[in-house]
Scaffold this active site. Structure first.
Site, PDB file in Angstrom:
ATOM      1  N   LYS A  91       0.862  -1.116   0.312  1.00 17.18           N
ATOM      2  CA  LYS A  91       0.087   0.009   0.003  1.00 17.18           C
ATOM      3  C   LYS A  91       0.927   1.190  -0.134  1.00 17.18           C
ATOM      4  O   LYS A  91       0.656   1.968  -0.836  1.00 17.18           O
ATOM      5  CB  LYS A  91      -0.944  -0.064   1.243  1.00 17.18           C
ATOM      6  CG  LYS A  91      -1.964  -0.936   1.066  1.00 17.18           C
ATOM      7  CD  LYS A  91      -2.983  -0.627   2.323  1.00 17.18           C
ATOM      8  CE  LYS A  91      -2.433  -0.678   3.692  1.00 17.18           C
ATOM      9  NZ  LYS A  91      -2.063  -2.215   4.194  1.00 17.18           N
ATOM     10  N   ARG A 109      -9.799   0.732   8.323  1.00 17.01           N
ATOM     11  CA  ARG A 109      -9.350  -0.693   8.441  1.00 17.01           C
ATOM     12  C   ARG A 109     -10.383  -1.505   9.315  1.00 17.01           C
ATOM     13  O   ARG A 109     -10.231  -2.538   9.565  1.00 17.01           O
ATOM     14  CB  ARG A 109      -8.017  -0.450   9.452  1.00 17.01           C
ATOM     15  CG  ARG A 109      -6.777  -1.004   8.878  1.00 17.01           C
ATOM     16  CD  ARG A 109      -5.822  -0.718  10.162  1.00 17.01           C
ATOM     17  NE  ARG A 109      -4.468  -1.344   9.557  1.00 17.01           N
ATOM     18  CZ  ARG A 109      -3.534  -0.817   9.008  1.00 17.01           C
ATOM     19  NH1 ARG A 109      -3.584   0.583   8.495  1.00 17.01           N
ATOM     20  NH2 ARG A 109      -2.494  -1.505   8.857  1.00 17.01           N
TER      21      ARG A 109
HETATM   22  P1  ADP Z   1       0.912  -1.882   7.814  1.00 22.69           P
HETATM   23  O1  ADP Z   1      -0.272  -1.778   6.899  1.00 22.69           O
HETATM   24  O2  ADP Z   1       2.283  -2.237   7.230  1.00 22.69           O
HETATM   25  O3  ADP Z   1       0.443  -2.961   8.959  1.00 22.69           O
HETATM   26  P2  ADP Z   1       0.725   0.897   8.851  1.00 22.69           P
HETATM   27  O4  ADP Z   1       1.764   1.698   8.551  1.00 22.69           O
HETATM   28  O5  ADP Z   1      -0.475   1.341   7.951  1.00 22.69           O
HETATM   29  O6  ADP Z   1       1.124  -0.591   8.764  1.00 22.69           O
HETATM   30  O7  ADP Z   1       0.081   0.862  10.054  1.00 22.69           O
HETATM   31  C1  ADP Z   1       1.015   0.036  11.512  1.00 22.69           C
HETATM   32  C2  ADP Z   1       0.007   0.167  12.620  1.00 22.69           C
HETATM   33  O8  ADP Z   1      -0.827   1.200  12.949  1.00 22.69           O
HETATM   34  C3  ADP Z   1      -1.189  -0.830  12.412  1.00 22.69           C
HETATM   35  O9  ADP Z   1      -0.626  -2.150  12.466  1.00 22.69           O
HETATM   36  C4  ADP Z   1      -2.259  -0.325  13.736  1.00 22.69           C
HETATM   37  O10 ADP Z   1      -1.656  -0.931  14.713  1.00 22.69           O
HETATM   38  C5  ADP Z   1      -1.949   1.229  13.468  1.00 22.69           C
HETATM   39  N1  ADP Z   1      -3.174   1.605  12.405  1.00 22.69           N
HETATM   40  C6  ADP Z   1      -2.513   2.184  11.245  1.00 22.69           C
HETATM   41  N2  ADP Z   1      -4.102   2.553  10.636  1.00 22.69           N
HETATM   42  C7  ADP Z   1      -5.002   2.230  11.587  1.00 22.69           C
HETATM   43  C8  ADP Z   1      -6.274   2.361  11.382  1.00 22.69           C
HETATM   44  N3  ADP Z   1      -6.818   2.792  10.393  1.00 22.69           N
HETATM   45  N4  ADP Z   1      -7.070   1.917  12.618  1.00 22.69           N
HETATM   46  C9  ADP Z   1      -6.424   1.294  13.825  1.00 22.69           C
HETATM   47  N5  ADP Z   1      -5.296   1.147  13.683  1.00 22.69           N
HETATM   48  C10 ADP Z   1      -4.125   1.615  12.800  1.00 22.69           C
END
Ligand code: ADP
Ligand code: ZN
Length: 211
Positions: A13, A89
């Site tokens: 992503k 998410r």
């Molecule tokens: P990846 O997609 O590689 O898991 P991200 O950088 O998008 O990593 O997100 C890292 C962490 O941040 C997630 O594992 C979660 O704990 C938190 N996070 C990110 N976006 C959300 C969201 N929309 N809702 C809840 N937690 C989130």
């Protein structure tokens, strides 16, 4: 155009989001990046977020939604649209977004679960520009090809946390595929290839929408 990028952790992503935002000139809103900035600055949100992120769990919806709402209210999101990466998410997050915004397309980057573990555990990220690399391609180098910045391994990219992130994805995020299919917004892209190969597909689909 207001776009959502959907996909499991490790689906690519972030990489696709950078290309999309560079090509179409829209802000890249990554909730993961926003949380990491808060953690680095040790803000109250950062301290709460850290306790979830380090375990591979999702940050609670109320905190996450509030952060996104205030980011979307900024001027740069009110011009050419924006690209959401990592949000929504969960179904409640998607419902909140539905209440405040009109989404034009949801790009789902589809990658085999078996590939994801290796991609995430082998991922190295540039400290300066955020570009991702796989350790097997670096030949021992520790510098970013794009900007010369130093590479590091994210704290949540260890096998234990990764497997919990993948479980959380299956239980809480994957249902969004059906949610957006029902709304007629879902665009599927095969994410198994190289970043360039994936981007060709993304571009074709977005250009078709733009016409
Ligand atoms: P990846 O997609 O590689 O898991 P991200 O950088 O998008 O990593 O997100 C890292 C962490 O941040 C997630 O594992 C979660 O704990 C938190 N996070 C990110 N976006 C959300 C969201 N929309 N809702 C809840 N937690 C989130
Ligand atoms: Zn870099």
């Amino acid at each position: 155009m207001n776009i959502i990028l959907l996909g499991a952790p490790g689906a690519g992503k972030g990489t696709q989001a950078s290309r999309i935002t560079e090509t179409y000139g829209m802000p890249h809103i990554s909730t993961g990046d926003i949380f990491r900035a808060h953690m680095k600055a040790e803000t109250p949100v950062g301290i709460i977020a850290k306790s979830y992120i380090d375990k591979g769990q999702l940050v609670p919806d109320d905190i996450t939604c509030e952060i996104v709402e205030s980011r979307l209210a900024q001027d740069d999101c009110r011009k050419n649209g924006y690209m959401l990466d990592g949000f929504p998410r969960t179904i409640p997050q998607a419902e909140m977004l539905d209440g405040i915004e009109q989404i034009d397309a949801v790009i789902n980057i589809d990658v085999d679960m078996s590939l994801l573990m290796d991609r995430l555990c082998g991922r190295r990220v540039c400290k300066s520009c955020g570009e991702s690399y796989h350790v097997s391609r670096l030949n021992g180098s520790n510098t970013c090809e794009k900007c010369g910045g130093e590479l590091f391994q994210r704290k949540d990219d260890n096998p234990e946390t990764v497997s919990s992130r993948l479980q959380v994805y299956t239980a809480q995020t994957a249902p969004l595929i059906a949610y957006y299919t029902k709304k007629g917004l879902l665009i599927n892209v095969q994410g198994g290839g190289t970043p360039d190969e994936v981007f060709v597909q993304v571009r074709e689909k977005l250009d078709a929408l733009n016409k």
